[in-house]
Design a protein around this motif. Structure first.
Motif, PDB file in Angstrom:
ATOM      1  N   VAL A 197       0.878  -1.284  -0.111  1.00  0.00           N
ATOM      2  CA  VAL A 197      -0.102   0.136   0.054  1.00  0.00           C
ATOM      3  C   VAL A 197       0.737   1.350   0.059  1.00  0.00           C
ATOM      4  O   VAL A 197       0.542   2.389  -0.528  1.00  0.00           O
ATOM      5  CB  VAL A 197      -0.814  -0.056   1.208  1.00  0.00           C
ATOM      6  CG1 VAL A 197      -0.117   0.143   2.619  1.00  0.00           C
ATOM      7  CG2 VAL A 197      -1.935   1.002   1.029  1.00  0.00           C
ATOM      8  N   GLU A 198       2.093   1.162   0.647  1.00  0.00           N
ATOM      9  CA  GLU A 198       2.993   2.388   0.541  1.00  0.00           C
ATOM     10  C   GLU A 198       3.383   2.630  -0.843  1.00  0.00           C
ATOM     11  O   GLU A 198       3.512   3.733  -1.314  1.00  0.00           O
ATOM     12  CB  GLU A 198       4.120   2.042   1.268  1.00  0.00           C
ATOM     13  CG  GLU A 198       3.801   2.096   2.993  1.00  0.00           C
ATOM     14  CD  GLU A 198       3.340   0.786   3.292  1.00  0.00           C
ATOM     15  OE1 GLU A 198       2.971   0.424   4.438  1.00  0.00           O
ATOM     16  OE2 GLU A 198       3.306  -0.346   2.449  1.00  0.00           O
ATOM     17  N   SER A 199       3.442   1.687  -1.714  1.00  0.00           N
ATOM     18  CA  SER A 199       4.102   1.844  -3.124  1.00  0.00           C
ATOM     19  C   SER A 199       2.849   2.461  -4.081  1.00  0.00           C
ATOM     20  O   SER A 199       3.244   3.427  -4.780  1.00  0.00           O
ATOM     21  CB  SER A 199       4.413   0.598  -3.743  1.00  0.00           C
ATOM     22  OG  SER A 199       5.523  -0.044  -2.978  1.00  0.00           O
ATOM     23  N   THR A 200       1.564   1.899  -3.684  1.00  0.00           N
ATOM     24  CA  THR A 200       0.528   2.659  -4.459  1.00  0.00           C
ATOM     25  C   THR A 200       0.119   3.981  -3.834  1.00  0.00           C
ATOM     26  O   THR A 200      -0.206   5.004  -4.753  1.00  0.00           O
ATOM     27  CB  THR A 200      -0.685   1.769  -4.481  1.00  0.00           C
ATOM     28  OG1 THR A 200      -1.033   1.474  -3.344  1.00  0.00           O
ATOM     29  CG2 THR A 200      -0.521   0.502  -5.188  1.00  0.00           C
ATOM     30  N   ALA A 201       0.475   4.421  -2.599  1.00  0.00           N
ATOM     31  CA  ALA A 201       0.206   5.605  -2.263  1.00  0.00           C
ATOM     32  C   ALA A 201       1.379   6.536  -2.764  1.00  0.00           C
ATOM     33  O   ALA A 201       0.739   7.584  -3.171  1.00  0.00           O
ATOM     34  CB  ALA A 201       0.710   5.559  -0.632  1.00  0.00           C
TER      35      ALA A 201
END
Length: 377
Positions: free
Chosen positions: A69-73
């Protein structure tokens, strides 16, 4: 109309065209060159900096891994900064695909069969449709489904093709057709056979690659044999050279591959000899310096650099600018295939660079004039 050099002709496979953002893939569109970032996607600045280097090298499309989720954020900021369409690499978690689609991905790289239930595939398809995303089905010999391994006993061309067709059906069942497909393997023979089989079975664009090909030299050779074989046969609409090297090197190798086959031209095509005792100057070091100093040139043109007069004049006749080694530190310069003047060893590098830059500017000006004339009509 027949070609004057039919032995150079490549008849490309007829595929339907899809759009990856603003870039057409398939049909009669140019074969696109891709690479993939290797920074932590959650580090937006580092990823954007690497994307910029890949763009400068000529990348048409860039893939960015979205494992969490940190990457897609961070993907939203990255996509806004990128000058070329981005492909979000999704492996298992369907929610990452939904987030990436909403964050600006132009394409989602998935295996629909790994996403989960039909309902989850439907959600990904709805997100792709809502955001104008294409999908790239990525089949890999190293991660084939268990039932196919049990059926065939090992990764084989038939297993890769069957996997691809199964994944395609999952998308078609949800009325989604904006997809391209890859059937990659690290084994050259396996990859070529799988792509050849798939090319006969479907009409969608194909993404070529020899996966886990190796380092810069070994991986370039391996990729050139496998992908070159397919491209020469007319198969392939977009390519990624998978190297254990910086991603911009993948882009450069990809363009060199396409240039060698006459499928795409970008920048300076250098014809140079391996050098020998006849050379009038240090060919190897000269070519290294010229390739470095001319890397900013995007205009297609040709330069021959040969150390002596055995093959130098003949090669120079076929290139825009030619340099042939001579005696006493005086070397012959050819312009448009014609002997023009000499240059000393000391002035040679700067002189050739200035000639190439001037020729590139001349070609660009001619192209601009032709474009304006067409617009006026």
């Amino acid at each position: 109309m027949s070609s004057i050099r039919p032995w150079r002709d490549i008849a490309r496979r007829k595929s339907r065209q899809i759009m990856v953002g603003s870039v057409p893939v398939g049909g009669d569109a140019p074969i696109t060159v891709q690479t993939m970032t290797n920074t932590l996607t959650s580090d937006a600045k580092a990823t954007i900096d690497q994307i910029r280097r890949c763009e400068d090298a000529g990348a048409d499309l860039i893939r960015v891994s979205c494992p969490d989720v940190e990457s897609t954020a961070a993907f939203r900021e990255i996509a806004r900064a990128a000058r070329v369409p981005l492909i979000a690499d999704i492996h298992f978690h369907y929610k990452r695909a939904l987030e990436a689609a909403d964050a600006g991905a132009a394409c989602l790289r998935i295996n629909p069969g790994n996403i989960g239930s039909s309902d989850r595939v439907a959600e990904v398809v709805r997100a792709a449709k809502a955001n104008g995303c294409a999908i790239r089905i990525g089949v890999n010999a190293g991660s084939l489904e268990k039932d196919l391994l049990e059926k065939y006993g090992e990764p084989c061309p038939e297993a890769l093709v069957e996997s691809a067709l199964d994944h395609i059906k999952l998308l078609q069942d949800h009325d989604f057709h904006e997809y391209k497909v890859a059937v990659k393997a690290s084994d050259v023979f396996l990859a070529v056979a799988a792509y050849s089989g798939l090319a006969d079975a479907v009409d969608c664009p194909l993404h070529l690659g020899i996966t886990e090909a190796g380092g810069l030299i070994g991986g370039t050779v391996k990729s050139s044999i496998g992908m070159g074989n397919l491209l020469w046969a007319g198969i392939g609409d977009t390519i990624r050279v998978s190297l254990s090297a910086e991603p911009e090197e993948e882009v450069r190798v990809g363009f060199e591959m396409l240039k060698a086959l006459g499928l795409r031209t970008r920048g300076v095509r250098v014809v140079s000899c391996p050098s020998c005792a006849r050379q009038g100057f240090d060919v190897i070091r000269t070519v290294e310096a010229l390739e470095s100093r001319l890397s900013h040139i995007k205009t297609p043109l040709s330069l021959s650099v040969l150390g002596c007069v055995v093959n130098g004049p003949g090669e120079a006749r076929e290139t825009d600018i030619g340099l042939t080694g001579g005696g006493n530190g005086k070397h012959m310069v050819y312009l448009s295939g014609v002997t023009d003047h000499t240059v000393s060893s000391e002035a040679m590098l700067d002189h050739i660079v200035s000639l190439v830059e001037a020729k590139a500017a001349e070609i660009e000006a001619e192209n601009d004039d032709a474009g304006q004339a067409d617009a006026a009509e």
